[in-house]
Design a protein around this motif. Structure first.
Motif: not given
Ligand SMILES: Nc1ncnc2c1ncn2[C@@H]1O[C@H](COP(=O)(O)OP(=O)(O)OP(=O)(O)O)[C@@H](O)[C@H]1O
Length: 738
Positions: A470-471, A473-476, A515
């Motif tokens: 989590n966190g 940077g995948k979504t970014t 997401q």
């Protein structure tokens, strides 16, 4: 017509309200306008002209002018003649005022009705036959624009002196008719703009609902463009209001013809003309978004010529050109194209007001001067217009209702770009995305969501899994690829172009699962799907996508009443409506979805390897099942990228053989197996032999050895979970495995 259409499209339902509006705007309003015009102007060919009337007297009357060397002489004479082709009236010209006076007192005494002397100092002296009227128009400049005013004074002079001229229309009645026309026009325009205003408010309200912006981004309308469009529209509304005010002022000035200060005209008419252009350009471009032959026809035939005509006639400023433009406008007004018609009419109005020339409504409404349109012709045009526009409205409405969005016309498909996208190579180059936390405008900390990430996606048909904590940077990263997150540094290049350069083609081709769930809480499942299909410009193969995601029995359920997993399934179903994507971006699609639906999704993704698919997941089983390539990120940094096999080869401990033997190394050495590259470790109090991936050929020999020695064993193949945990625990930066 336009407004009715707008409403019909907006409601996307053939409701009684939208029908009522369409009928009012498409049919009743033009009929009312035409009928009222026909009634008001019945028998009047030229109500705005100064009604000099017919000459009854015999022998013929003469209108005498002097001096011929005055610079205003010809202008005056030409205008006079073109405006008043009076039967039995002759025009006489004299070189000097003395000649004119001599003629009035001698030869012309019996039949000259009036003489005008147009002096170089712009004074006009009107001589009557008995010389009683001698009116100096000291305040008036004799130029085109003041000709009607001069005529008016001339007429007063004639009337005062009891000349035998008869008026066919009384001046006052012409003026009241004109006022009535102004009122009709004002109400017509204000109704149209009112409805357009309502539709803007409604569109805004819809867009603000929940998170529809995200979908707008996907469908190619980014937020900036959307808001610029709305701002432009609001600007148009404002200019339209000034246009109405302009009409009132201009009308007021026209009613006092000859004393017009034409200041209001350029102030109000030019912006209003531009506003027409903008308004209809917007409408046209909205049609262009989903161009097919029919919308193409309506856009080019119906709307664009208006702007050309408008611009040309403003530029040319010739009375005859404007007259023709006017005529086109009048024919089109109740007919095919309201935009072109309004452009024509406003151009003509602008011309006539700026020049203070009475382009009379007789000229507006006739094929030939003097002949009004017959009533049956007007009604026929109205019916024709109604039929065409209703059919067009129903066509678009039907397209939306049956979810068969008009297919893009081949001319507008931008084949080259689409082809380019299909053979794309996506490169993420030195991408950095940093988020600053600020307090009192000072940066107090920086989150490095992505830190110098470089990835090359070479295979355009591969399914690439992004696994990270989590966190990490995948979504970014996805947002940066989508173009919704601007990199702090570095770039995203698709065939050497940034997402911004591709504009909406880039986004339009993507199939995206965000997401977070995007739901329109009061919509039913079908409503949401059909809305999204429209936004995406897809036909919407609803039944099949609902069936794929096991939602076929929830069609009429409200979206907010679905369970979290069902809502997630709906997101996936939505993305599946994209029929030929050039890229799929799925951000944790299976999060919260039960195993059955997950299997459907997997099956779908496996069969759909037609484009690059980027998938983030925390389910390692999913990544192993689906992905050709895997990317591992840790705290915004790229750790590894490669095929599943490559990752396992390079990052896993290899095959693990767990045995009961107390000392497996001795057993293997006794059987002449080279143990140099093998690792012997203890796990859960059991002896484990780790065989590196590159030595997998040794595995059968080792197993055979244990079997011969009757040692119980169990083999564990390298898996992504192990790799991932190992990487997360041990990777401290340094070399990237690629
Ligand atoms: N708009 C933002 N403002 C500030 N920090 C942000 C913003 N968006 C993301 N971040 C931070 O950037 C980092 C990466 O976030 P991102 O959402 O990309 O992670 P992720 O890998 O998708 O996580 P998850 O698996 O939980 O979805 C996180 O530390 C997050 O807090």
């Amino acid at each position: 017509m336009n407004a009715g259409l707008h409403l019909m499209l907006l409601t996307r339902k053939r409701s009684p309200v939208s029908f009522a509006f369409t009928i009012i705007f498409a049919f009743l309003l033009p009929i009312i306008v035409i009928l009222s015009m026909s009634t008001l102007f019945k028998g009047q060919t030229d109500p705005f002209a100064v009604p000099l009337g017919k000459c009854k007297a015999d022998p013929c009357y003469h209108l005498a002018f002097s001096p011929t060397n005055s610079p205003y002489f010809n202008i005056f004479l030409q205008n006079f003649q073109s405006f008043y082709k009076l039967k039995n009236v002759n025009y006489k010209t004299f070189a000097t005022q003395a000649d004119l006076q001599y003629y009035l007192e001698n030869d012309g005494k019996t039949h000259v009705v009036v003489g005008l002397d147009i002096a170089i100092d712009k004074k006009v002296t009107i001589f009557s036959r008995d010389k009683t009227a001698n009116v100096g128009l000291t305040d008036q400049q004799i130029m085109n624009k003041n000709v009607p005013g001069v005529y008016k004074i001339l007429q007063q002079t004639l009337n005062q002196n009891n000349f035998e001229f008869h008026c066919t229309a009384v001046d006052a009645s012409a003026q009241s008719t004109k006022l009535a026309l102004m009122t009709t026009q004002i109400s017509m325009f204000s109704m149209v703009y009112l409805v357009q205003g309502i539709s803007i408010v409604a569109i805004l309200a819809k867009m603000k609902d929940k998170r529809s912006y995200e979908y707008l981004v996907v469908s190619g309308l980014n937020r900036v463009k959307f808001f610029s469009g709305i701002l432009l529209y609001v600007f148009i509304e404002i200019t339209a209001s000034s246009f109405i005010v302009g009409i009132i002022f201009a009308g007021f000035n026209m009613l006092h013809a000859g004393a017009a200060t034409n200041l209001f005209v350029p102030l109000f008419f030019i912006p209003s003309a531009l506003s027409f252009c903008f308004a209809f350009a917007l409408f046209s471009f909205s049609l262009l978004q989903s161009m097919n032959t029919i919308t193409l026809f309506f856009t080019f035939v119906g709307f664009f010529p208006g702007y050309l005509i408008l611009i040309l006639s403003i530029l040319i400023q010739k009375r005859d050109v404007v007259k023709i433009v006017n005529l086109i406008g009048q024919i089109l007004l109740p007919g095919m194209s309201p935009a072109t018609a309004l452009s024509c009419v406003s151009a003509a109005a602008q011309y006539s007001l700026m020049n203070d020339v009475s382009l009379s409504f007789g000229e507006y409404l006739t094929f030939k001067k003097g002949d009004s349109y017959p009533l049956w012709f007007n009604i026929l045009l109205s019916v024709f217009s109604f039929a065409i526009y209703t059919w067009f409205g129903l066509y678009l409405d039907q397209c939306m209702k049956s979810q068969t969005h008009p297919t893009t016309h081949k001319f507008f498909q931008r084949k080259r770009i689409v082809d380019e996208l299909n053979n794309r190579k996506l490169i993420v180059r030195n991408l950095q995305v940093h988020f600053n936390k600020k307090k009192n405008c000072k940066v107090i900390s920086t989150v490095r969501a992505l830190d110098n990430v470089s990835i090359t996606f070479i295979n355009p048909q591969s399914l690439v899994g992004l696994v990270a904590q989590n966190g990490a940077g995948k979504t970014t990263l996805f947002k940066a690829i989508l173009g919704t997150q601007r990199p702090t540094q570095g770039s995203i290049l698709l065939n050497d172009k940034s997402p911004q350069e591709y504009s909406h083609e880039y986004y339009r081709q993507m199939s995206v699962v965000f997401q977070e769930n995007i739901i329109f809480s009061k919509f039913t499942v079908m409503d949401q799907l059909s809305f999204m299909a429209n936004v995406m410009g897809e036909k919407g193969n609803f039944d099949s996508v609902l069936e794929l995601m096991g939602l076929e029995n929830f069609k009429n359920h409200r979206v907010d009443k679905l369970s979290g997993g069902q809502q997630r399934r709906l997101q996936i179903a939505t993305s599946m409506m994209r029929t030929a994507p050039t890229m799929r971006i799925y951000d944790e699609p299976a999060c919260g979805v039960d195993i059955e639906s997950r299997k459907f999704l997997w099956k779908y993704l496996k069969t759909k390897q037609d484009c690059l698919t980027l998938l983030t997941t925390h389910i390692m089983e999913e990544a192993e099942e689906l992905c050709d390539e895997v990317i591992i990120l840790k705290e915004g940094k790229l750790v590894a990228h490669g095929s599943l096999l490559f990752i396992k080869q390079n990052l896993s401990s290899g095959y693990e053989i767990i045995s009961d033997a107390p000392n497996p190394k001795n057993i293997l050495q006794a059987n002449e197996i080279n143990v140099k590259n093998l690792k012997f470790v203890q796990k859960d109090k059991k002896e484990v032999v780790q065989v590196p991936f590159k030595m997998q050929n040794e595995v059968p020999g080792i197993l055979k050895c244990f079997k011969n020695e009757n040692v119980q064993n169990q083999i564990i193949c390298p898996n992504l979970t192990e790799v991932f945990l190992k990487v997360c625990d041990s990777w401290e930066g340094g070399e990237i495995v690629e």
